[in-house]
Design a protein around this motif. Structure first.
Motif: not given
Length: 156
Positions: A6-16, A1-4
């Motif tokens: 980190x990947x999403x965040x690096x791509x500019x997503x905000x994970x809520x 989960x943390x890898x996913x």
């Protein structure tokens, strides 16, 4: 989960993510315990901690939203009221999405900071985080965009 995440965040997503509904500490609930997520607890109509909501006092980025008796669509063009941190989370995600539409460069940390700075302190604040105030949060983003060169408090 943390890898996913980190990947999403690096791509500019905000994970809520939802804090969880076990009346316990969110540090034991995935994905709320993961680094880099904004965690949402649920408040009731009296702005108290919802009886089912996990606490977020030990979570780095946490906020609260209404999560009791929230109307939702159900099959056959009907509505019903549901409760849970998963009912509070879409409100926060929607406001964060509107914030990103005003300033696509906002990070999860900056969005959280705006929610904290503009949020309402409730009696449950130590366990729930601040109650988000959508209009105030959007106005804060607009104000920071108006003074883009000085970046207001977003980079502090």
């Amino acid at each position: 989960e943390e890898e996913a995440i980190a990947y999403a965040t690096k791509a500019g997503a905000v994970v809520i993510v939802a804090a969880g509904n076990e009346r316990s500490d969110s540090r034991g609930a995935a994905p709320a315990c993961c680094k880099g997520v904004l965690v949402v607890s649920a408040l009731d109509s009296q702005l108290g901690m919802a009886g089912f909501s996990n606490e977020v006092s030990q979570i780095a980025m946490a906020v609260a939203a209404p999560g009791v008796d929230i109307y939702s669509t159900i099959p056959d063009n009907k509505y019903a009221a549901f409760s849970g941190t998963s009912m509070a989370t879409p409100l926060v995600a929607g406001v964060a999405g509107m914030m990103k539409s005003l300033n696509p460069d906002l990070t999860t940390e900056q969005i959280h900071k705006i929610f904290v700075e503009t949020g309402q302190v409730t009696e449950a604040k130590d366990r729930s985080g601040p109650l988000i105030q959508p209009l105030a949060a959007l106005q804060a983003v607009q104000a920071s965009d108006a003074g883009q060169n000085d970046q207001l408090s977003l980079n502090q």
